[in-house]
Motif scaffolding. Structure first.
Motif, PDB file in Angstrom:
ATOM      1  N   VAL A  27      -4.107   6.218   4.710  1.00  0.00           N
ATOM      2  CA  VAL A  27      -3.279   5.012   4.803  1.00  0.00           C
ATOM      3  C   VAL A  27      -2.015   5.402   5.554  1.00  0.00           C
ATOM      4  CG1 VAL A  27      -2.060   3.202   3.545  1.00  0.00           C
ATOM      5  CG2 VAL A  27      -4.187   4.122   2.632  1.00  0.00           C
TER       6      VAL A  27
ATOM      7  N   ARG B 175       0.835  -1.209   0.000  1.00  0.00           N
ATOM      8  CA  ARG B 175       0.000   0.000   0.000  1.00  0.00           C
ATOM      9  C   ARG B 175       0.867   1.256   0.000  1.00  0.00           C
ATOM     10  NH1 ARG B 175      -4.049  -0.773   4.892  1.00  0.00           N
ATOM     11  NH2 ARG B 175      -5.365   0.709   3.781  1.00  0.00           N
TER      12      ARG B 175
ATOM     13  N   ASP C 230      -5.490   1.654   8.500  1.00  0.00           N
ATOM     14  CA  ASP C 230      -6.572   2.248   7.713  1.00  0.00           C
ATOM     15  C   ASP C 230      -7.275   3.282   8.590  1.00  0.00           C
ATOM     16  OD1 ASP C 230      -8.655   2.918   6.095  1.00  0.00           O
ATOM     17  OD2 ASP C 230      -9.661   0.970   6.154  1.00  0.00           O
TER      18      ASP C 230
END
Length: 486
Positions: A166, A147, A174
């Motif tokens: 993020v 991510r 999250d």
């Protein structure tokens, strides 16, 4: 150079606060003539109103077009509309802007050579690419949790919406979980989000910092203090003097943790916590605030011992203990000196006293002894050329000592966090400190939840402070059986 930066980081914010105070004082002196405000009431409030319509951000009083901010503990709000507070710049490690800059109204102004929202990234990098990527791998070995991108051993998380939702050292968090459903703001605009959890500014409370409290933090904690001195018995959160107990009942109908200060924990009345069955006190008693009142003919902490048994309760428990401090090693039910291991039908838990738990040979992915050995009564017997609790370390190594040590260093250059030794680019944590784990020995498994005195209730693995439960179990401490009925 460091001294100069330190002086700058201290003097600049002090200068800004002083300048703001001088400006406010000057504006107030201009707006008042002879102690009388020359602005109309409407004009005065308009000067104090923020774009969202709040007067002084809801954190102060408007005095002739000038906001007088409320003092809070710790620190205080400041700025022309009381919209600045330096807690916004605090980081995961407890520092402000990672000690590489100063905070200006919630924004980090970084020292030379550093950048990022929290001054976490270095402009020039001297780390080899391989070591940089190694420092960016999460506990599962994935770079930046897929991510984000790796920059000099630090993860730059993907945030296409520019909201910065993020986060985390490995982009594992999250922060959309912190968004207020009504306003869409992070923590309602009154707190800081750390890995999906809101930490509220002084005076604000709730999961999303959505409401204020009319009593002081000291009074709130006093009301929430349990008889043992712990806030909400460490089983709930204190909100404005009232405890919100953690509800661990998956059905949601009734929380097994209750009481004014969450002092009652009825999980202790279960032999095995089963979401399908009310197995309080083994069906032979009534649970009263975590203590079993046994029916006639039954005894024991959980009413598990029939008085018709030829053995006394003490003798029965002693026969079930074996070499453990817990009956049936905490993995079964003691019935008149005989252990019935649970969950029933699971061939991995065996032995006269349920002493053999072959689940201990499995890693997080369920692989037995790393594929380089076999399991014998919960212990791995490794093939030649491999060693370790789960046969995860090769005895031979094709890396040089320098290359090996580079892979074992943490981002701050400490070998295995100072809690282990390095072997072929992998950290071997000190065996005498059983609670130390993690790729760099950075984890403390004592932080994992316990139930009945066992970490993860013996029904899962402790992974860097969090319980990873085996199939059929759930709960913070893997104490809830959700498998097939038995």
């Amino acid at each position: 150079m460091h001294t100069e930066a330190l002086v700058q980081s201290i003097l600049v914010p002090l200068f800004l606060i002083l300048l703001t105070t001088v400006e406010d004082t000057l504006l107030q002196s201009v707006s008042q003539v002879g102690g009388v405000c020359k602005f109309s009431s409407e004009s005065s409030l308009r000067r104090c109103r923020t774009p969202d319509g709040k007067i002084c951000s809801g954190r102060g009083k408007c005095d002739c077009g000038v906001c007088i901010c409320e003092a809070t503990d710790p620190g205080k709000f400041y700025g022309p509309r009381c919209d600045c507070h330096d807690w916004v710049c605090s980081t995961y490690n407890g520092t402000t802007c990672n000690d590489r800059g100063y905070c200006d109204c919630g924004m980090c102004e970084c020292d030379e050579g550093w950048f990022g929202d929290a001054c976490q990234f270095q402009e020039e990098c001297n780390l080899p690419s391989k070591k940089s990527k190694a420092l960016c791998k999460n506990p599962e070995g994935v770079v930046c949790s897929n991510r984000g991108t790796c920059h000099c051993g630090s993860c730059m998380c993907n945030n296409k919406d520019n909201r910065g939702l993020v986060t985390g050292r490995f982009c594992e968090c999250d922060d959309s979980k912190c968004l207020d459903e009504d306003t869409g703001e992070v923590c309602g605009g009154h707190g800081q989000c750390y890995c999906g959890n809101c930490y509220c500014a002084p005076g604000w409370h709730g999961d999303k910092c959505e409401f204020q409290c009319d009593i002081s933090p000291w009074e709130s904690k006093r009301r929430c203090k349990a008889p043992d001195g712990k806030i909400c018995s460490n089983r709930g959160t204190c909100v404005c003097g009232e405890c919100n107990c953690h509800d661990v009942d998956p059905s949601g109908d009734w929380g097994d943790i209750h009481g004014d200060t969450c002092e009652c924990d009825e999980r202790t009345c279960h032999q095995t916590y089963d979401r399908y069955m009310d197995s309080y006190c083994t069906g032979h008693g009534q649970c009263n605030c975590g203590i079993c009142d046994c029916k006639e003919g039954w005894a024991g902490k959980k009413c598990e011992h029939p008085l018709s048994c030829s053995l006394s309760l003490k003798s029965s428990m002693k026969k079930c203990q074996g070499t453990s401090n817990l009956p049936c090693f905490g993995r079964g039910q003691c019935q008149c000196g005989q252990c019935a291991c649970y969950p029933p039908g699971d061939s991995r838990v065996t032995g006269k006293n349920c002493e053999c738990d072959d689940r201990q040979c499995e890693n997080i992915s369920g692989e037995i002894c790393g594929g380089y050995g076999y399991c014998s009564c919960g212990h791995c017997i490794c093939e030649e050329g491999w060693f370790g609790k789960l046969c995860q370390f090769p005895r031979s190594c094709d890396l040089s000592e320098v290359q090996s040590k580079e892979l074992c260093e943490t981002s701050d250059g400490v070998m295995c966090s100072g809690k282990g030794s390095c072997h072929c680019g992998q950290c071997i944590c000190r065996p005498q400190d059983w609670w130390v784990s993690g790729e760099y020995c950075e984890c403390d498994d004592r932080e994992c939840d316990k139930h009945d005195g066992l970490i993860c209730t013996g029904n899962g693995l402790c992974n860097c402070g969090n319980c990873e439960c085996w199939d059929g179990w759930m709960g913070n401490a893997c104490e809830i059986w959700v498998g097939a009925e038995y």
